[in-house]
Design an enzyme around this catalytic site. Structure first.
Site, PDB file in Angstrom:
ATOM      1  N   CYS A  16       0.825  -1.208   0.000  1.00  0.00           N
ATOM      2  CA  CYS A  16       0.000   0.000   0.000  1.00  0.00           C
ATOM      3  C   CYS A  16       0.861   1.261   0.000  1.00  0.00           C
ATOM      4  CB  CYS A  16      -0.951   0.093   1.202  1.00  0.00           C
ATOM      5  SG  CYS A  16      -1.800  -1.422   1.581  1.00  0.00           S
ATOM      6  N   ARG A  41       2.367   0.857  -5.748  1.00  0.00           N
ATOM      7  CA  ARG A  41       2.411   0.067  -4.522  1.00  0.00           C
ATOM      8  C   ARG A  41       1.139  -0.764  -4.327  1.00  0.00           C
ATOM      9  NH1 ARG A  41       6.492   1.955  -1.259  1.00  0.00           N
ATOM     10  NH2 ARG A  41       5.580   0.943   0.550  1.00  0.00           N
ATOM     11  N   TRP A  89      -3.059  -2.518  -1.595  1.00  0.00           N
ATOM     12  CA  TRP A  89      -2.818  -3.843  -2.177  1.00  0.00           C
ATOM     13  C   TRP A  89      -3.283  -4.820  -1.106  1.00  0.00           C
ATOM     14  CZ3 TRP A  89       0.092  -8.401  -1.585  1.00  0.00           C
ATOM     15  CH2 TRP A  89       0.293  -9.146  -2.760  1.00  0.00           C
ATOM     16  N   ASN A 115       0.118   1.533   6.180  1.00  0.00           N
ATOM     17  CA  ASN A 115       0.832   0.592   5.308  1.00  0.00           C
ATOM     18  C   ASN A 115       1.630  -0.311   6.243  1.00  0.00           C
ATOM     19  OD1 ASN A 115       3.896   0.959   3.418  1.00  0.00           O
ATOM     20  ND2 ASN A 115       2.478  -0.738   3.428  1.00  0.00           N
ATOM     21  N   GLY A 116       1.369  -1.601   6.192  1.00  0.00           N
ATOM     22  CA  GLY A 116       2.064  -2.521   7.099  1.00  0.00           C
ATOM     23  C   GLY A 116       1.116  -3.611   7.548  1.00  0.00           C
ATOM     24  N   GLU A 501      14.351 -13.733 -17.908  1.00  0.00           N
ATOM     25  CA  GLU A 501      13.816 -12.376 -17.781  1.00  0.00           C
ATOM     26  C   GLU A 501      12.835 -12.064 -18.926  1.00  0.00           C
ATOM     27  OE1 GLU A 501      13.489 -10.264 -15.617  1.00  0.00           O
ATOM     28  OE2 GLU A 501      13.173  -8.362 -16.643  1.00  0.00           O
ATOM     29  N   LYS A 505       8.917 -11.044 -18.369  1.00  0.00           N
ATOM     30  CA  LYS A 505       8.320  -9.806 -18.912  1.00  0.00           C
ATOM     31  C   LYS A 505       7.012 -10.124 -19.627  1.00  0.00           C
ATOM     32  CE  LYS A 505       9.829  -7.433 -17.220  1.00  0.00           C
ATOM     33  NZ  LYS A 505      10.727  -7.389 -16.202  1.00  0.00           N
ATOM     34  N   GLU A 508       4.195 -11.257 -17.124  1.00  0.00           N
ATOM     35  CA  GLU A 508       3.728 -10.183 -16.245  1.00  0.00           C
ATOM     36  C   GLU A 508       2.691  -9.286 -16.900  1.00  0.00           C
ATOM     37  OE1 GLU A 508       7.068  -8.374 -13.344  1.00  0.00           O
ATOM     38  OE2 GLU A 508       7.643  -8.343 -15.439  1.00  0.00           O
ATOM     39  N   HIS A 524      15.201 -32.280 -22.043  1.00  0.00           N
ATOM     40  CA  HIS A 524      14.764 -33.104 -20.912  1.00  0.00           C
ATOM     41  C   HIS A 524      13.332 -32.786 -20.489  1.00  0.00           C
ATOM     42  CE1 HIS A 524      18.793 -34.650 -20.610  1.00  0.00           C
ATOM     43  NE2 HIS A 524      19.270 -33.414 -20.575  1.00  0.00           N
ATOM     44  N   LYS A 623       4.608  -2.841  -7.816  1.00  0.00           N
ATOM     45  CA  LYS A 623       6.010  -2.522  -8.093  1.00  0.00           C
ATOM     46  C   LYS A 623       6.885  -2.781  -6.882  1.00  0.00           C
ATOM     47  CE  LYS A 623       9.125  -0.484 -10.705  1.00  0.00           C
ATOM     48  NZ  LYS A 623       9.548  -1.476 -11.698  1.00  0.00           N
TER      49      LYS A 623
HETATM   50  C1  G6P Z   1       7.926  -6.976  -7.907  1.00  0.00           C
HETATM   51  C2  G6P Z   1       8.071  -6.141  -9.161  1.00  0.00           C
HETATM   52  C3  G6P Z   1       9.227  -6.670  -9.997  1.00  0.00           C
HETATM   53  C4  G6P Z   1      10.496  -6.701  -9.164  1.00  0.00           C
HETATM   54  C5  G6P Z   1      10.322  -7.482  -7.865  1.00  0.00           C
HETATM   55  C6  G6P Z   1      11.499  -7.269  -6.925  1.00  0.00           C
HETATM   56  O1  G6P Z   1       7.504  -8.251  -8.221  1.00  0.00           O
HETATM   57  O2  G6P Z   1       6.863  -6.173  -9.908  1.00  0.00           O
HETATM   58  O3  G6P Z   1       9.412  -5.838 -11.119  1.00  0.00           O
HETATM   59  O4  G6P Z   1      11.521  -7.290  -9.916  1.00  0.00           O
HETATM   60  O5  G6P Z   1       9.164  -7.018  -7.169  1.00  0.00           O
HETATM   61  O6  G6P Z   1      11.528  -5.916  -6.556  1.00  0.00           O
HETATM   62  P1  G6P Z   1      12.824  -5.130  -6.129  1.00  0.00           P
HETATM   63  O7  G6P Z   1      12.339  -3.728  -5.883  1.00  0.00           O
HETATM   64  O8  G6P Z   1      13.311  -5.782  -4.865  1.00  0.00           O
HETATM   65  O9  G6P Z   1      13.821  -5.201  -7.205  1.00  0.00           O
END
Ligand code: G6P
Length: 628
Positions: A16, A41, A89, A115-116, A501, A505, A508, A524, A623
């Site tokens: 949050c 957030r 969130w 938040n927490g 990666e 992407k 996501e 395998h 994020k």
């Molecule tokens: C979330 C974000 C990702 C990020 C991950 C780790 O899942 O959506 O984009 O890679 O957290 O976040 P950090 O801030 O620790 O890199």
């Protein structure tokens, strides 16, 4: 029972974003704009509490994004002298209007955003219920506001004293802000484990989970420390006290962020803007660190801690999500260049794995946000066990850089798009420079070898500019693959983490299932899935494994699968086999991940756009993951 391996300390378990404002500006506008900046957030619900000049406390809430709250507020009384707001969130209780913050006390006098996670909320709730309190939501937060009110009435004390006393009874993590109906000139805020920063302007004060909501109003800010309470009063200087009511020192920090970094700058989405910023962000990341035309690499965290790096028997890298993929590349880089054994762990696994560590281990924690709960927990464990902890982060002043012994910022500017792009290439760049710097110190590479890579690093921003010229080709290509239901991403060596990666992407933001795999391991298992319906993206730059991956490309082709290959300009073989090739400039092998990951960012972006998805705010994601 608390986890002893976590040092018995509560950790941030909720996400949050919170924001607050007191001043002569338009309170509603400041808060709503601030919430938009904090939507990364979480965006399950949003709410606002406005303290009206005539002694009314108006609380408005709506399920979903901040724009829903704005629509809901259109015909409401928005006059205010102070206010607090929240974007959620969901963890405790489903996303709904009633579980949305702010929560207010039974008598309607107080409103609070949080938040927490209040870990002992159940015990507190039961006790308050016995004292006649009624609860209207399923949240842990409502317990806190009711507790503050209960103490205030019972002890006939000030709001500040009631907040302090209530927080002493709380086990868990919190960043809170509280307003009172009868006092439109004051906000009380406090934090423990969850982030909170106060912006100090001219006759106005802001508070927020990070500095983005107030960067256009002031550059002066104060990062609250654990168990500090802020008294924010109109026309008076900020005051901080501890939970024991002792005055705490105010350290004012100057922000280095600018408002233009937080806007889309003409791009339709933050993600696309951030992809296109990479020549500049990589330039900023390299600046001052690769000098003398590439002959010298200077990472101050290494030179300041020479003994630690010279004597390290092992390096362990912990991270989550995209940062974990950068960590995997860190393993290849450090092992290759420094001959130190490296292990990579998901921070969430490491923290519960009863790890074996001592003071000759170095733990590197990578986190874009600097706030990821699992990574923070891993750091605390590593420190407790005597390891030297090094952070690689983007957000200056965030929790991880403050918790670590030393570290390096990636300096790529605020990343707003939930899918990480420029932070990934910045992290990989920092890891490359870190490895070179350790190699320089240990003598595991010759001066010429270092200079060869150093020179190539200086050319990276230009090479990335060239890769971005593939944009239109990738946009056209994306149309062919938009309706694939599954994707396979394959790579070997340095290109294996790039495959992981690339797959992440796509998953996501487009919600297409995609699997990243070491190309040779495909035989395998995943090879069984390959048919005309399942495209493979193969990362095959001109490196020492090129001949090997040519075989893997043949194996996919033989099963009728279509292939998009990322190859080096002048590729000798694969362009004759693959259905589509995307050519990138030649680079030393250790630098290819930065170059090859960018076409994959663009591919996932365009596929998601073709499917009409919200690329900047994909469903269920956030994020900054301050939840366990
Ligand atoms: C979330 C974000 C990702 C990020 C991950 C780790 O899942 O959506 O984009 O890679 O957290 O976040 P950090 O801030 O620790 O890199």
């Amino acid at each position: 029972m608390q986890d002893k391996r976590n040092g018995g300390k509560p950790l941030p378990l909720d996400m949050c974003g919170i924001v607050g404002y007191i001043g002569d500006g338009n309170v509603y506008d400041v808060l709503i704009k601030g919430l938009h900046r904090l939507e990364y957030r979480g965006y399950d619900s949003a709410g606002i509490a406005l303290v009206n000049p005539s002694g009314k406390l108006n609380v408005y809430k709506a399920r979903g994004k901040v724009s829903n709250l704005e629509a809901f507020c259109e015909d409401k009384d928005l006059s205010a002298k102070a206010g607090i707001a929240h974007t959620r969130w969901a963890t405790h209780g489903e996303p709904s209007d009633c579980n949305a913050h702010p929560h207010y006390s039974e008598d309607g006098n107080l409103a609070l955003v949080h938040n927490g996670t209040i870990e002992n909320y159940k015990v507190l709730k039961d006790a308050l219920t016995q004292h006649g309190c009624t609860f209207h939501s399923e949240t842990d937060t409502e317990v806190l506001v009711q507790l503050i009110e209960y103490i205030k009435v019972k002890n006939n004390c000030s709001l500040l004293d009631a907040v302090r006393e209530a927080l002493k009874q709380v086990v868990g993590a919190y960043a809170i802000a509280v307003v009172e109906k009868d006092n439109p000139d004051r906000i009380i805020a406090a934090r423990k484990s969850s982030p909170l920063v106060i912006g100090i302007g001219d006759n106005e004060t802001f508070l927020a989970s990070d500095a983005t909501p107030f960067v256009e109003y002031t550059n002066d800010c104060v990062y609250l420390k654990d168990e500090e309470v802020a008294i924010i009063e109109r026309g008076k200087p900020l005051k901080l006290v501890t939970l024991e009511n002792k005055e705490a020192k105010i350290d004012v920090t100057t922000l280095e962020m600018s408002i233009s970094q937080l806007e889309k700058g003409g791009y339709p989405h933050f993600m696309l803007k951030e992809i296109f910023e990479q020549p500049a962000t990589l330039h900023d990341c390299i600046r001052g660190r690769v000098v003398n035309g590439g002959k010298k690499v200077m990472v101050s965290g290494v030179s300041d801690n020479k003994d630690k790096f010279l004597n390290a028997k092992r390096i362990l890298i912990v991270a989550c999500g995209t940062s974990w993929h950068a960590a995997l590349l860190g393993k290849y880089l450090i092992q290759d260049m420094c001959r130190i054994p490296v292990e990579v762990e998901y921070a969430s696994e490491f923290r519960y794995s009863n790890p074996v560590l001592d003071d000759r281990d170095i733990v590197i924690a990578i986190s874009q946000s600097g706030e990821t709960a699992d990574t923070l927990a891993a750091i605390k464990i590593a420190k407790k066990m005597g390891a030297f902890v090094y952070g690689i982060s983007n957000v200056v002043g965030s929790s991880i850089p403050r918790e670590t012994d030393s570290g390096t910022y990636i300096h790529v500017g605020p990343e707003i798009g939930v899918a990480s792009t420029k932070a990934f290439t910045g992290q990989v760049m920092v890891l490359t420079m870190l490895a070179l710097s350790i190699a320089q110190l240990k003598g595991t590479m010759t001066k010429d070898e270092i200079a060869e890579i150093g020179k190539a690093i200086l050319k990276i921003p230009k090479a990335v500019e060239k890769v971005l010229k593939l944009n239109e080709k990738i946009e056209r290509l994306s149309a062919i693959y938009t309706y694939a239901r599954n994707f396979l991403y394959l790579g070997r060596g340095y290109s294996y983490p790039v495959a992981l990666e690339g797959a992440l992407k796509l998953k996501e933001i487009s919600y297409i299932h995609a699997e990243g795999y070491p190309a040779a391991e495909m035989k395998h298992g995943p090879i069984a899935l390959i048919d005309e319906e399942m495209p493979s993206v193969i990362i095959a730059p001109n490196d020492h494994l090129y001949e090997k991956i040519v075989n893997n490309v043949q194996q996919v082709k033989a099963r009728g699968g279509s292939i998009i290959a990322i190859v080096t300009e002048g590729d000798p073989v694969i362009h004759n086999i693959a259905d589509h090739v995307l050519e990138v400039p030649e680079m030393p092998e250790c630098l290819t991940p930065i170059i090859t990951s960018i076409p994959l960012q663009l591919l996932s972006y365009y596929i998601a756009i073709n499917k009409g998805k919200n690329v900047d705010m994909p469903r269920n994601l956030a994020k900054s993951v301050t939840v366990e």
